[in-house]
Design an enzyme around this catalytic site. Structure first.
Site, PDB file in Angstrom:
ATOM      1  N   HIS A  16       0.687  -1.194   0.078  1.00  0.00           N
ATOM      2  CA  HIS A  16      -0.038  -0.035   0.026  1.00  0.00           C
ATOM      3  C   HIS A  16       1.026   1.248  -0.179  1.00  0.00           C
ATOM      4  O   HIS A  16       1.772   1.370   0.899  1.00  0.00           O
ATOM      5  CB  HIS A  16      -0.930   0.112   1.231  1.00  0.00           C
ATOM      6  CG  HIS A  16      -1.969   1.057   1.274  1.00  0.00           C
ATOM      7  ND1 HIS A  16      -2.167   1.801   2.556  1.00  0.00           N
ATOM      8  CD2 HIS A  16      -2.785   1.434   0.418  1.00  0.00           C
ATOM      9  CE1 HIS A  16      -3.330   2.526   2.201  1.00  0.00           C
ATOM     10  NE2 HIS A  16      -3.438   2.233   0.955  1.00  0.00           N
ATOM     11  N   HIS A  58      -1.568  11.411  -2.052  1.00  0.00           N
ATOM     12  CA  HIS A  58      -2.790  10.703  -1.674  1.00  0.00           C
ATOM     13  C   HIS A  58      -3.682  12.010  -1.680  1.00  0.00           C
ATOM     14  O   HIS A  58      -4.921  11.800  -1.727  1.00  0.00           O
ATOM     15  CB  HIS A  58      -2.327  10.000  -0.380  1.00  0.00           C
ATOM     16  CG  HIS A  58      -3.799   9.604   0.292  1.00  0.00           C
ATOM     17  ND1 HIS A  58      -4.524  10.402   1.108  1.00  0.00           N
ATOM     18  CD2 HIS A  58      -4.228   8.444   0.404  1.00  0.00           C
ATOM     19  CE1 HIS A  58      -5.750   9.662   1.430  1.00  0.00           C
ATOM     20  NE2 HIS A  58      -5.436   8.523   0.984  1.00  0.00           N
TER      21      HIS A  58
HETATM   22  O1  G3P Z   1      -6.536   1.544  -2.943  1.00  0.00           O
HETATM   23  C1  G3P Z   1      -6.822   1.266  -1.859  1.00  0.00           C
HETATM   24  C2  G3P Z   1      -6.825   2.211  -0.909  1.00  0.00           C
HETATM   25  O2  G3P Z   1      -5.562   2.818  -0.937  1.00  0.00           O
HETATM   26  C3  G3P Z   1      -7.865   3.391  -0.666  1.00  0.00           C
HETATM   27  O3  G3P Z   1      -7.700   4.076   0.214  1.00  0.00           O
HETATM   28  O4  G3P Z   1      -7.043   6.356   1.432  1.00  0.00           O
HETATM   29  O5  G3P Z   1      -5.450   4.642   1.247  1.00  0.00           O
HETATM   30  O6  G3P Z   1      -6.181   5.763  -0.896  1.00  0.00           O
HETATM   31  P1  G3P Z   1      -6.703   5.300   0.431  1.00  0.00           P
HETATM   32 CA    CA Z   2      -4.701   4.468  -2.263  1.00  0.00          CA
END
Ligand code: G3P
Ligand code: CA
Length: 252
Positions: A16, A58
């Site tokens: 992630h 982000h």
């Molecule tokens: O793509 C999954 C996840 O990354 C979505 O949430 O807020 O971490 O971008 P966020």
């Molecule tokens: Ca994400």
């Protein structure tokens, strides 16, 4: 794209934002660290600078993850390059620049790393971002053997991506609640997958989604037991921050 015809060729473990919270999110240092931990697929967030360059970020604003302030769309790439996108996490990353999708593509393709590009438009730029990021990705990955998976919470962005680069696979991101018509939405956007919050993921929902012909990637899964359970239900992708305990290098 026909969902049933799509050959899902991605690893099951996905880092992630590159390396979770172990390195500054969405930067090359994060990708390098995630790769050192054995990950061969990364999830990362992409939006547009003022001059239309696809950048990894982000938030709408740069405040949390840089030493600058304001909306990303206020700044050209040259402006953004003046800021430090690393020392918010640790001073050893103080030279970390903003990462462009172009540099990310070159690095990941050269190292055999797959991509899940989350299209993360700034509010009001959904269609423009979806179309532009898809077109740029199509061009950057044109010689790669496996295309990047495009995902978004924004159905407007996904629709625009579909029109701009129909051959790139798409996934709909869902959080908060699963709408009753979620399968119809996947069908309308011609998605290959549902990228679902782990909190919303049940065995029944996984079975229903698989039976309808869609794969599932689940986020953000940081408990190895939960990752195991989701994989046993047939989920194809586990998006994790826990690159040390849920890793392709160590059995969990
Ligand atoms: O793509 C999954 C996840 O990354 C979505 O949430 O807020 O971490 O971008 P966020
Ligand atoms: Ca994400």
């Amino acid at each position: 794209m026909s969902t049933s015809a799509f050959d899902w060729n991605y690893p099951s473990l996905i880092a992630h934002r590159g390396a979770g919270k172990h390195a500054p999110e969405n930067t090359l240092s994060a990708v390098r660290l995630g790769h050192q931990h054995g990950f061969t697929m990364m999830e990362y967030d992409v939006k547009l600078s003022r001059d239309g360059v696809a950048i990894l970020l982000h938030d709408d604003r740069i405040d949390r993850t840089s030493n600058g302030q304001g909306l990303a769309s206020q700044y050209s790439l040259a402006d953004l390059m003046q800021f430090d996108f690393g020392s918010w996490l640790h001073e050893k990353y103080s030279a970390e620049p903003i990462l462009t999708l172009s540099t990310m593509a070159a690095y990941t393709i050269a190292h055999g790393i797959h991509s899940n590009i989350e299209i993360k438009p700034e509010t009001g730029f959904e269609a423009e971002t979806g179309a532009r990021v898809a077109r740029i990705a199509q061009q950057l990955w044109q010689k790669a053997s496996v295309p990047p998976l495009l995902s978004s919470f924004s159905e407007v962005a996904l629709e625009a991506a579909k029109l701009a680069a129909p051959e790139l696979p798409r996934a709909l991101l869902i959080e908060d609640h699963v709408p009753a018509d979620y399968l119809a939405r996947l069908q309308r956007l011609d998605c290959v997958a549902l990228n679902l919050d782990t909190k919303l993921t049940t065995k029944e929902l996984v079975a229903e989604t698989l039976a309808a012909g869609y794969q599932l990637c689940i986020w953000t899964v940081n408990d190895p037991q939960r990752a195991k359970e989701l994989l046993s239900w047939g989920c194809k992708g586990i998006v994790t921050d826990a690159i040390d305990t849920i890793s392709p290098l160590t059995p969990f």
